[in-house]
Design a protein around this motif. Structure first.
Motif, mmCIF file in Angstrom:
data_model
loop_
_atom_site.group_PDB
_atom_site.id
_atom_site.type_symbol
_atom_site.label_atom_id
_atom_site.label_comp_id
_atom_site.label_asym_id
_atom_site.label_seq_id
_atom_site.Cartn_x
_atom_site.Cartn_y
_atom_site.Cartn_z
ATOM 1 N N ASN A 128 0.841 -1.191 0.000
ATOM 2 C CA ASN A 128 0.000 0.000 0.000
ATOM 3 C C ASN A 128 0.881 1.247 0.000
ATOM 4 O OD1 ASN A 128 -2.653 -1.153 0.129
ATOM 5 N ND2 ASN A 128 -2.265 -1.716 2.260
ATOM 6 N N PRO A 129 0.447 2.327 -0.638
ATOM 7 C CA PRO A 129 1.227 3.572 -0.613
ATOM 8 C C PRO A 129 1.430 4.047 0.819
ATOM 9 C CG PRO A 129 -0.542 3.701 -2.230
ATOM 10 C CD PRO A 129 -0.790 2.456 -1.431
ATOM 11 N N LYS A 130 2.616 4.520 1.118
ATOM 12 C CA LYS A 130 2.920 4.995 2.462
ATOM 13 C C LYS A 130 2.621 6.491 2.554
ATOM 14 C CE LYS A 130 6.676 5.236 5.847
ATOM 15 N NZ LYS A 130 8.113 4.949 6.098
ATOM 16 N N PRO A 131 1.732 6.900 3.471
ATOM 17 C CA PRO A 131 1.429 8.337 3.607
ATOM 18 C C PRO A 131 2.654 9.123 4.054
ATOM 19 C CG PRO A 131 -0.156 6.976 4.800
ATOM 20 C CD PRO A 131 0.987 6.083 4.435
ATOM 21 N N LYS A 132 2.624 10.426 3.775
ATOM 22 C CA LYS A 132 3.708 11.314 4.194
ATOM 23 C C LYS A 132 3.227 12.218 5.323
ATOM 24 C CE LYS A 132 6.021 11.372 -0.303
ATOM 25 N NZ LYS A 132 6.534 12.234 -1.413
ATOM 26 N N GLY A 133 3.931 12.152 6.447
ATOM 27 C CA GLY A 133 3.527 12.915 7.622
ATOM 28 C C GLY A 133 3.706 14.412 7.477
ATOM 29 N N THR A 134 4.451 14.833 6.473
ATOM 30 C CA THR A 134 4.674 16.265 6.279
ATOM 31 C C THR A 134 3.589 16.914 5.425
ATOM 32 O OG1 THR A 134 6.098 15.758 4.383
ATOM 33 C CG2 THR A 134 7.176 16.047 6.522
ATOM 34 N N SER A 135 2.709 16.105 4.842
ATOM 35 C CA SER A 135 1.742 16.638 3.878
ATOM 36 C C SER A 135 0.372 16.917 4.478
ATOM 37 C CB SER A 135 1.585 15.661 2.707
ATOM 38 O OG SER A 135 1.053 14.428 3.160
ATOM 39 N N THR A 136 0.130 16.482 5.704
ATOM 40 C CA THR A 136 -1.199 16.661 6.301
ATOM 41 C C THR A 136 -1.098 16.691 7.820
ATOM 42 O OG1 THR A 136 -3.421 15.714 6.472
ATOM 43 C CG2 THR A 136 -1.605 14.165 6.291
ATOM 44 N N ASN A 137 -2.047 17.366 8.449
ATOM 45 C CA ASN A 137 -2.158 17.356 9.907
ATOM 46 C C ASN A 137 -3.163 16.301 10.387
ATOM 47 O OD1 ASN A 137 -0.531 19.635 9.634
ATOM 48 N ND2 ASN A 137 -1.538 20.715 11.308
ATOM 49 N N LEU A 138 -3.712 15.540 9.449
ATOM 50 C CA LEU A 138 -4.604 14.457 9.822
ATOM 51 C C LEU A 138 -3.799 13.294 10.379
ATOM 52 C CD1 LEU A 138 -7.566 13.345 9.687
ATOM 53 C CD2 LEU A 138 -6.908 12.298 7.495
ATOM 54 N N ARG A 139 -4.247 12.762 11.510
ATOM 55 C CA ARG A 139 -3.631 11.582 12.097
ATOM 56 C C ARG A 139 -4.721 10.547 12.348
ATOM 57 N NH1 ARG A 139 -0.136 13.968 10.254
ATOM 58 N NH2 ARG A 139 1.955 14.466 11.085
ATOM 59 N N SER A 140 -4.358 9.283 12.186
ATOM 60 C CA SER A 140 -5.354 8.219 12.322
ATOM 61 C C SER A 140 -4.858 7.164 13.295
ATOM 62 C CB SER A 140 -5.643 7.580 10.955
ATOM 63 O OG SER A 140 -4.505 6.899 10.476
ATOM 64 N N ALA A 141 -5.813 6.488 13.930
ATOM 65 C CA ALA A 141 -5.487 5.460 14.920
ATOM 66 C C ALA A 141 -6.117 4.140 14.501
ATOM 67 C CB ALA A 141 -5.990 5.881 16.305
ATOM 68 N N GLY A 142 -5.299 3.096 14.464
ATOM 69 C CA GLY A 142 -5.783 1.794 14.040
ATOM 70 C C GLY A 142 -5.923 0.821 15.202
ATOM 71 N N PHE A 143 -6.766 -0.153 14.991
ATOM 72 C CA PHE A 143 -6.928 -1.266 15.925
ATOM 73 C C PHE A 143 -6.438 -2.511 15.197
ATOM 74 C CE2 PHE A 143 -10.339 -3.871 18.426
ATOM 75 C CZ PHE A 143 -9.324 -4.506 19.139
ATOM 76 N N HIS A 144 -5.145 -2.758 15.293
ATOM 77 C CA HIS A 144 -4.508 -3.816 14.527
ATOM 78 C C HIS A 144 -4.592 -5.137 15.294
ATOM 79 C CE1 HIS A 144 -1.935 -0.230 13.007
ATOM 80 N NE2 HIS A 144 -3.099 -0.293 12.378
ATOM 81 N N ILE A 145 -5.139 -6.143 14.648
ATOM 82 C CA ILE A 145 -5.356 -7.442 15.275
ATOM 83 C C ILE A 145 -4.321 -8.437 14.756
ATOM 84 C CG2 ILE A 145 -6.969 -9.378 15.478
ATOM 85 C CD1 ILE A 145 -9.236 -7.336 15.283
ATOM 86 N N HIS A 146 -3.666 -9.130 15.687
ATOM 87 C CA HIS A 146 -2.647 -10.118 15.348
ATOM 88 C C HIS A 146 -3.207 -11.525 15.542
ATOM 89 C CE1 HIS A 146 0.976 -7.387 15.176
ATOM 90 N NE2 HIS A 146 0.035 -6.592 15.650
ATOM 91 N N VAL A 147 -3.145 -12.318 14.489
ATOM 92 C CA VAL A 147 -3.679 -13.677 14.517
ATOM 93 C C VAL A 147 -2.528 -14.672 14.395
ATOM 94 C CG1 VAL A 147 -5.180 -15.339 13.345
ATOM 95 C CG2 VAL A 147 -5.853 -12.932 13.497
ATOM 96 N N GLY A 148 -2.471 -15.587 15.340
ATOM 97 C CA GLY A 148 -1.490 -16.660 15.286
ATOM 98 C C GLY A 148 -2.186 -17.999 15.164
ATOM 99 N N TYR A 149 -1.559 -18.924 14.456
ATOM 100 C CA TYR A 149 -2.102 -20.285 14.348
ATOM 101 C C TYR A 149 -0.966 -21.227 13.959
ATOM 102 C CZ TYR A 149 -2.328 -19.227 9.281
ATOM 103 O OH TYR A 149 -2.025 -18.876 7.983
ATOM 104 N N ASP A 150 -1.187 -22.528 14.152
ATOM 105 C CA ASP A 150 -0.162 -23.523 13.867
ATOM 106 C C ASP A 150 0.141 -23.589 12.375
ATOM 107 O OD1 ASP A 150 0.012 -24.176 16.511
ATOM 108 O OD2 ASP A 150 -1.018 -26.117 16.349
ATOM 109 N N HIS A 151 1.422 -23.693 12.060
ATOM 110 C CA HIS A 151 1.897 -23.885 10.689
ATOM 111 C C HIS A 151 1.306 -22.865 9.717
ATOM 112 C CE1 HIS A 151 3.256 -27.599 12.481
ATOM 113 N NE2 HIS A 151 2.006 -28.013 12.674
#
Length: 278
Positions: A128-151
């Protein structure tokens, strides 16, 4: 079929001054940084806090129980809230998808840096394109979920990510009304592969703002793991469109037509169905 599923998370949240509703940078306020979280002496193993851009971020240990998942996140939300109040009693946490931030909170190098690692699109298998922190004052917060499973395998992880879009991403549109965050992060199928499985990066911090949302998320994840459907059972272009455009009308239509939430619904899912009038 997958065995020994565990769920962890590294969510982000805003820090706000209650007196004026102003976003406050976590830089210099919260200890810890990416890869080197701060772990207090009284903090159980697997927990930690750190900064990410101007946001506060925390880690929880992987768990295989709904109660553990919900309680771990609630524990860390309360921990960070208490921690910042010890610095300034007017500070509080805010679990929300995005906020505009004043210039005076964006002066540090950390505040201008978005994500040290890129994430990927499960549908195109491209970065995915990486946003540039110098181009906007908008900030976003994610709820990143980590899934683990065998093999873990790449193909299975990608299929699960697409099913997470169906079971989590589309319903989230009816809860989280924000339409700005996805200009930066959180588009359909956003993920990173890990040695234990994958990290799903589409949901926003708003989905952890209430305990009932956390319970719903767990129950929706459980539906994705049942094996009742594969990604090819759904119109993947429509799934992406609904999420990327935060289209609540199409989201309701999709959930009504597919009836995916009507099969073996939990009490949390039933409440959601009634809430969303699906």
């Amino acid at each position: 079929m997958i065995d020994n599923i565990t769920i962890g998370a590294d969510p982000e949240l805003f820090i706000v001054d209650k007196t004026n509703n102003k976003v406050i940078s976590s830089v210099g306020l919260i200890p810890g940084k990416k890869g080197e979280p701060y772990v207090a002496d009284n903090m159980p193993k697997g927990f930690g806090i750190e900064i990410d851009n101007i946001l506060g971020e925390f880690n929880i240990p992987p768990t295989s129980s709904k109660e553990g998942f919900v309680n771990n996140i609630e524990y860390m939300k309360n921990y960070i809230d208490d921690f910042i109040k010890s610095k300034n009693p007017n500070y509080t946490i805010q679990c929300i998808a995005s906020r505009m931030v004043d210039d005076d909170q964006l002066t540090s190098p950390e505040a201008r840096e978005f994500g040290c690692s890129i994430d990927y699109n499960a549908y195109t298998r491209k970065a995915n394109p990486k946003p540039k922190g110098t181009s906007t004052n908008l900030r976003s917060a994610g709820f990143h979920i980590h899934v683990g499973y065998d093999h873990p395998s790449v193909n299975l992880s990608l299929n699960l990510i697409k099913l997470f879009d169906v079971y989590l991403g589309i319903p989230s549109i009816l809860i989280d009304k924000d339409t700005k965050r996805r200009s930066l992060y959180g588009k359909a199928g956003a993920f990173r592969l890990t040695k234990y499985g994958f990290e799903y990066r589409t949901l926003s911090s708003y989905l952890m703002s209430k305990k009932e949302y956390l319970t719903l998320i767990w129950d929706l994840m459980a539906r994705a793991f049942t094996g009742d459907y594969s990604p090819s059972d759904f119109d993947q272009d429509k799934v992406q469109y609904i999420i990327n455009n935060s289209d609540s009308n199409l989201a309701k239509e999709f959930l009504r037509e597919t009836r995916i939430l009507s099969r073996y619904p939990s009490s949390a899912i039933l409440r959601f169905i009634n809430y969303a009038e699906i």
